[in-house]
Design a protein around this motif. Structure first.
Motif, PDB file in Angstrom:
ATOM      1  N   ASN A  60     -34.007 -75.504  19.670  1.00  0.00           N
ATOM      2  CA  ASN A  60     -33.478 -74.976  18.567  1.00  0.00           C
ATOM      3  C   ASN A  60     -33.684 -76.138  17.398  1.00  0.00           C
ATOM      4  O   ASN A  60     -32.595 -76.678  17.346  1.00  0.00           O
ATOM      5  CB  ASN A  60     -32.392 -74.267  18.681  1.00  0.00           C
ATOM      6  CG  ASN A  60     -32.136 -73.076  17.584  1.00  0.00           C
ATOM      7  OD1 ASN A  60     -33.258 -72.644  17.027  1.00  0.00           O
ATOM      8  ND2 ASN A  60     -31.066 -72.831  17.141  1.00  0.00           N
ATOM      9  N   VAL A 107     -28.458 -63.851  15.935  1.00  0.00           N
ATOM     10  CA  VAL A 107     -30.039 -64.195  15.362  1.00  0.00           C
ATOM     11  C   VAL A 107     -30.128 -65.177  14.278  1.00  0.00           C
ATOM     12  O   VAL A 107     -31.102 -65.754  14.035  1.00  0.00           O
ATOM     13  CB  VAL A 107     -30.774 -62.739  15.224  1.00  0.00           C
ATOM     14  CG1 VAL A 107     -31.887 -63.130  14.830  1.00  0.00           C
ATOM     15  CG2 VAL A 107     -30.647 -61.749  16.593  1.00  0.00           C
ATOM     16  N   ILE A 118     -37.990 -63.908  10.583  1.00  0.00           N
ATOM     17  CA  ILE A 118     -36.749 -64.255  10.966  1.00  0.00           C
ATOM     18  C   ILE A 118     -36.593 -65.878  10.994  1.00  0.00           C
ATOM     19  O   ILE A 118     -35.866 -66.689  10.350  1.00  0.00           O
ATOM     20  CB  ILE A 118     -36.241 -63.917  12.362  1.00  0.00           C
ATOM     21  CG1 ILE A 118     -36.054 -62.345  12.049  1.00  0.00           C
ATOM     22  CG2 ILE A 118     -35.101 -64.430  12.895  1.00  0.00           C
ATOM     23  CD1 ILE A 118     -35.816 -61.857  13.680  1.00  0.00           C
ATOM     24  N   ILE A 119     -37.564 -66.443  11.697  1.00  0.00           N
ATOM     25  CA  ILE A 119     -37.564 -68.151  11.623  1.00  0.00           C
ATOM     26  C   ILE A 119     -37.926 -68.672  10.314  1.00  0.00           C
ATOM     27  O   ILE A 119     -37.048 -69.598   9.954  1.00  0.00           O
ATOM     28  CB  ILE A 119     -38.676 -68.561  12.318  1.00  0.00           C
ATOM     29  CG1 ILE A 119     -38.584 -67.979  13.864  1.00  0.00           C
ATOM     30  CG2 ILE A 119     -38.863 -69.926  12.428  1.00  0.00           C
ATOM     31  CD1 ILE A 119     -37.470 -68.231  14.490  1.00  0.00           C
ATOM     32  N   TYR A 141     -31.598 -57.097  13.623  1.00  0.00           N
ATOM     33  CA  TYR A 141     -31.445 -58.166  12.420  1.00  0.00           C
ATOM     34  C   TYR A 141     -31.930 -57.742  11.439  1.00  0.00           C
ATOM     35  O   TYR A 141     -31.511 -57.710  10.194  1.00  0.00           O
ATOM     36  CB  TYR A 141     -31.917 -59.398  13.014  1.00  0.00           C
ATOM     37  CG  TYR A 141     -31.699 -60.588  12.397  1.00  0.00           C
ATOM     38  CD1 TYR A 141     -32.805 -61.047  11.430  1.00  0.00           C
ATOM     39  CD2 TYR A 141     -30.205 -61.040  12.153  1.00  0.00           C
ATOM     40  CE1 TYR A 141     -32.474 -62.280  10.661  1.00  0.00           C
ATOM     41  CE2 TYR A 141     -30.212 -62.111  11.255  1.00  0.00           C
ATOM     42  CZ  TYR A 141     -31.079 -62.887  10.509  1.00  0.00           C
ATOM     43  OH  TYR A 141     -30.930 -63.940   9.714  1.00  0.00           O
ATOM     44  N   VAL A 169     -34.042 -58.259  17.450  1.00  0.00           N
ATOM     45  CA  VAL A 169     -34.934 -58.472  16.403  1.00  0.00           C
ATOM     46  C   VAL A 169     -34.898 -57.217  15.234  1.00  0.00           C
ATOM     47  O   VAL A 169     -34.672 -57.379  14.056  1.00  0.00           O
ATOM     48  CB  VAL A 169     -36.322 -58.590  16.738  1.00  0.00           C
ATOM     49  CG1 VAL A 169     -37.356 -58.798  15.564  1.00  0.00           C
ATOM     50  CG2 VAL A 169     -36.113 -59.907  17.728  1.00  0.00           C
ATOM     51  N   CYS A 207     -37.097 -67.050  19.200  1.00  0.00           N
ATOM     52  CA  CYS A 207     -36.982 -65.638  18.580  1.00  0.00           C
ATOM     53  C   CYS A 207     -37.898 -64.734  19.554  1.00  0.00           C
ATOM     54  O   CYS A 207     -37.433 -63.535  19.723  1.00  0.00           O
ATOM     55  CB  CYS A 207     -37.564 -65.767  17.223  1.00  0.00           C
ATOM     56  SG  CYS A 207     -37.547 -64.125  16.427  1.00  0.00           S
ATOM     57  N   CYS A 263     -40.879 -62.059  14.022  1.00  0.00           N
ATOM     58  CA  CYS A 263     -39.982 -63.470  14.233  1.00  0.00           C
ATOM     59  C   CYS A 263     -40.525 -64.476  13.230  1.00  0.00           C
ATOM     60  O   CYS A 263     -39.651 -65.488  13.021  1.00  0.00           O
ATOM     61  CB  CYS A 263     -40.386 -63.896  15.583  1.00  0.00           C
ATOM     62  SG  CYS A 263     -39.360 -63.092  16.750  1.00  0.00           S
ATOM     63  N   ASN A 295     -34.302 -68.191   8.431  1.00  0.00           N
ATOM     64  CA  ASN A 295     -33.273 -68.834   9.028  1.00  0.00           C
ATOM     65  C   ASN A 295     -33.366 -70.378   8.741  1.00  0.00           C
ATOM     66  O   ASN A 295     -32.502 -71.127   8.580  1.00  0.00           O
ATOM     67  CB  ASN A 295     -32.943 -68.679  10.607  1.00  0.00           C
ATOM     68  CG  ASN A 295     -32.700 -67.198  10.833  1.00  0.00           C
ATOM     69  OD1 ASN A 295     -32.146 -66.700   9.938  1.00  0.00           O
ATOM     70  ND2 ASN A 295     -32.520 -66.792  11.976  1.00  0.00           N
ATOM     71  N   VAL A 355     -31.140 -68.874  15.161  1.00  0.00           N
ATOM     72  CA  VAL A 355     -32.256 -68.675  16.006  1.00  0.00           C
ATOM     73  C   VAL A 355     -33.549 -69.441  15.150  1.00  0.00           C
ATOM     74  O   VAL A 355     -33.460 -68.808  13.969  1.00  0.00           O
ATOM     75  CB  VAL A 355     -33.039 -67.392  16.311  1.00  0.00           C
ATOM     76  CG1 VAL A 355     -34.129 -67.708  17.177  1.00  0.00           C
ATOM     77  CG2 VAL A 355     -31.900 -66.975  17.547  1.00  0.00           C
ATOM     78  N   GLN A 404     -39.688 -70.078  16.817  1.00  0.00           N
ATOM     79  CA  GLN A 404     -40.401 -68.916  17.444  1.00  0.00           C
ATOM     80  C   GLN A 404     -40.222 -68.622  18.510  1.00  0.00           C
ATOM     81  O   GLN A 404     -40.157 -67.534  18.970  1.00  0.00           O
ATOM     82  CB  GLN A 404     -41.840 -69.259  16.973  1.00  0.00           C
ATOM     83  CG  GLN A 404     -42.973 -68.017  16.914  1.00  0.00           C
ATOM     84  CD  GLN A 404     -42.719 -67.080  16.023  1.00  0.00           C
ATOM     85  OE1 GLN A 404     -42.204 -67.249  14.732  1.00  0.00           O
ATOM     86  NE2 GLN A 404     -43.263 -66.073  16.116  1.00  0.00           N
TER      87      GLN A 404
END
Lengths: 346, 318
Positions: free
Chosen positions: B131, B288, B235-236, B308, B305, B297, B232, B239, B291, B294
């Motif tokens: 991570n 989440v 998300i990635i 989120y 997911v 996630c 993802c 984040n 995270v 990838q």
């Protein structure tokens, strides 16, 4: 960083066997063995800048927003340099002060622009001695000899070498601080000082109007610099071995032709295409010379005027600044003025 | 004279030493940067990959990431000239989707994937425990080099987030979600908590979870695995963007409102985490949001997911 003669730069950098003047101690201390009497060089500044005639950067492009300026100078090596080396030679000894400031910066990488800064400011002195070990040579009557030489130098250095994200807070804040010294401090300039030794071998053979010279100079044979602040590391001062040869054909008086060649930094790995230098001088009168040279495939040319109490050299030269041969060229202009030189043969 | 000549020639022939590993690395980095100066992106990538990936060198990872960013057409000069002042910290995703570089019309395009790769190169550069984080990059590479990588990551993330939300949010040129009439929400929610949240909050154009409200690029016949992969990316990106933004000081005028974003997002997180805990008794947003890789996630349960997005990203994109 090395103090270099303007004439030498205009002759493609092939100058180590020809520096029989105020720059002798900087090129090959063994050549001091050729000298007799007293020679004095009190005032000899040289300025070099990016060649304003190259068209690489238009003056109009430098006005406006940072973005426009960045676009204009992307990939263009920008250079400014100033040097001053007053000194004297007495018999086989030579002593010169050195003041050398060089700033190169290049903006690279269109995706994430990086400002590559290379700044060095040296002050110090160099004391050299050359001694003939075989043969008999005189600057007046000719002959031939082999000589060895050594010089000791003291350098006080400021240097800054690094890549900086163009838009990074570090660079922005540094330039906002205003004064040059504060900008350098903010970017992490390293101050150091120390001693160094240069050595060399010189062979010269003058018969009649023809003169042949071969030399090997080992600049920074041993040079150690110590940073003034703990935690800082000065840049490396590696040995630079230069092998050179020249041929002079002087007709009546000081009129003639000089051809020279040099391989620089032969101890370091790299393409020989980047190491070769070729130079020429056509001396039309004792007061007027034309210079030309080739250095890693880049051309240089210039003019020299010798008015007795002053000497002027001016011209254009290029330096291969890329890693591989032909990748990047820095086009520069140089002007050198030396005043009140005199020589007393005793 | 002949002896001297032979001596010097011998010196010449035997004296040249091979370049050290460090010198070869430095030369490779310099040459790659020179290629990128003239936008020879593939030449730079080939040079760096032929050398071998040097994860221990921040300068190498920086230029390697840059090479893929070049392939994506990314330009920090353009971002600063055209878009940085248009980023609104109070309407973050809308303003990002309106950037001039937010021009994505297809998922997984070559340019999108190239820029995603550029980002992953930095995110995963020194993943001791998989991570990645801004703090870990500083620990691994030092304050200055780590900050350089973080700086580069933030601006690539801005452009990529804009592309992502423009595409999946079906935004028009002003960045407004759902303005093109193809989908009102990013995803077609089916998890009961996600549906409940959407129907209660009604974030922007996403006023009800009907099962067909989301982007066609995130629903059947696209497989669940591919849906998760694409979600993802978002998300990635987000984040890492927030995590890295928090490690930089971008208070000067040239960065617009970037310095205000982290505090506003942190406040959103706090509110939504509390709401989720109180309403659903779960900690999806809290879990989440940490995270940042990838692979991590894609290893989550899909419903995490989905929730989120429903609880947080859909909410943020009003």
């Amino acid at each position: 960083m090395y103090t270099r003669s303007a004439q030498g730069m205009l002759m493609g950098g092939a100058y180590s066997t020809l520096a029989d003047e105020e720059y002798t101690v900087f090129y090959n201390p063994a050549m001091l063995a050729r000298h007799t009497g007293l020679s004095f060089y009190p005032l000899n500044p040289a300025i070099s800048v990016i060649n304003p005639l190259s068209g690489a950067v238009d003056a109009d492009d430098l006005e406006g927003e940072l973005i426009d300026i960045s676009d204009a100078i992307m990939g263009v090596p920008i250079h400014a340099g100033l040097s001053y080396a007053p000194g004297f030679k007495m018999g086989n000894f030579g002593l010169s002060a050195l003041v050398n400031q060089r700033t190169n910066f290049t903006l690279r990488n269109k995706s994430n622009p990086l400002l590559d800064i290379d700044y060095v400011y040296d002050r110090g002195f160099i004391l050299g001695y050359g001694h003939s070990i075989q043969g008999n040579y005189s600057s007046k009557s000719g002959g031939q000899h082999v000589a060895l030489g050594m010089s000791i130098k003291y350098i006080d250095r400021e240097e800054l070498r690094g890549n900086y994200n163009l838009f990074s807070p570090a660079l922005y804040d540094a330039f906002e601080s205003g004064e040059i010294s504060e900008i350098l401090d903010a970017l992490g300039v390293v101050e150091s000082n120390g001693w160094g030794i240069d050595t060399g071998i010189d062979y010269i053979n003058r018969t009649g109007q023809s003169e042949v010279s071969v030399g090997l100079s080992l600049i920074d044979t041993l040079t150690v610099l110590h940073s003034k602040e703990s935690g800082e590391t000065p840049g490396e001062t590696n040995l630079k071995a230069n092998l050179s040869a020249s041929w002079k054909m002087m007709l009546s008086g000081d009129i003639g032709l000089v051809l020279s060649s040099e391989l620089i930094d032969i101890a370091k790995a790299g393409s020989y295409a980047k190491k070769y230098r070729l130079g020429a001088e056509v001396r039309l009168t004792p007061a007027l010379s034309f210079y030309g040279g080739v250095n890693s495939g880049r051309y240089s040319y210039g003019i020299g005027l010798n008015g007795g109490l002053f000497k002027l050299h001016a011209g254009i030269y290029s330096v291969d600044t890329g890693v591989e041969y032909g990748e990047e060229t820095s086009d520069r202009a140089i002007i050198y003025l030396s005043m009140l030189d005199f020589k007393f043969d005793g | 004279m002949l002896k001297l000549y032979y001596l010097l020639l011998t010196i010449l022939l035997v004296s040249s030493c091979a370049k050290t590993e460090q010198e070869l690395l430095f030369d490779t980095i310099e040459r790659a940067n020179n290629f990128l100066t003239s936008r020879k992106c593939d030449d730079a990538i080939d040079l760096l990959e032929d050398h071998g990936i040097e994860k221990s060198s921040a300068d190498f990872m920086k230029v390697y990431s840059s090479a893929y960013a070049c392939k994506a057409g990314f330009s920090m000069l353009d971002l600063f000239e055209l878009d940085i002042d248009n980023i609104d910290a109070n309407n973050l995703l809308t303003s990002l989707a309106s950037l001039s570089s937010s021009d994505e019309t297809l998922p997984d395009s070559i340019k999108f994937l190239a820029l995603q790769n550029a980002i992953d190169i930095i995110v995963e550069s020194k993943t001791i425990s998989l991570n990645g984080s801004a703090a870990r990059r500083i620990d691994s590479y030092g304050e200055a080099k780590g900050a350089d990588l973080n700086f580069q990551l933030v601006f690539m993330s801005i452009v990529q987030l804009g592309k992502f939300f423009k595409l999946y949010g079906d935004a028009d040129s002003t960045g407004v979600k759902g303005a093109n009439g193809n989908n009102d929400c990013i995803y077609s929610y089916s998890h009961p908590d996600a549906v409940s949240s959407i129907n209660a909050v009604k974030p922007g154009s996403c006023v009800s979870a009907t099962g067909t409200e989301g982007s066609s690029f995130l629903e059947a016949p696209v497989s669940i695995a591919l849906q998760q992969k694409r979600m993802c990316y978002g998300i990635i990106l987000f984040n890492n963007f927030i995590d890295t933004l928090g490690s930089l000081s971008l208070g000067s005028d040239q960065y617009g409102e970037l310095d205000d974003i982290k505090d506003l997002i942190d406040a959103s997180y706090s509110g939504l985490i509390a709401t989720e805990a109180g309403t659903y008794g779960t900690t999806v947003v809290f879990d989440v949001k940490e995270v940042r890789t990838q692979s991590l996630c894609e290893a989550l349960n899909f419903d995490e997911v989905e929730r989120y997005y429903a609880f947080f990203l859909e909410n943020l994109y009003q």
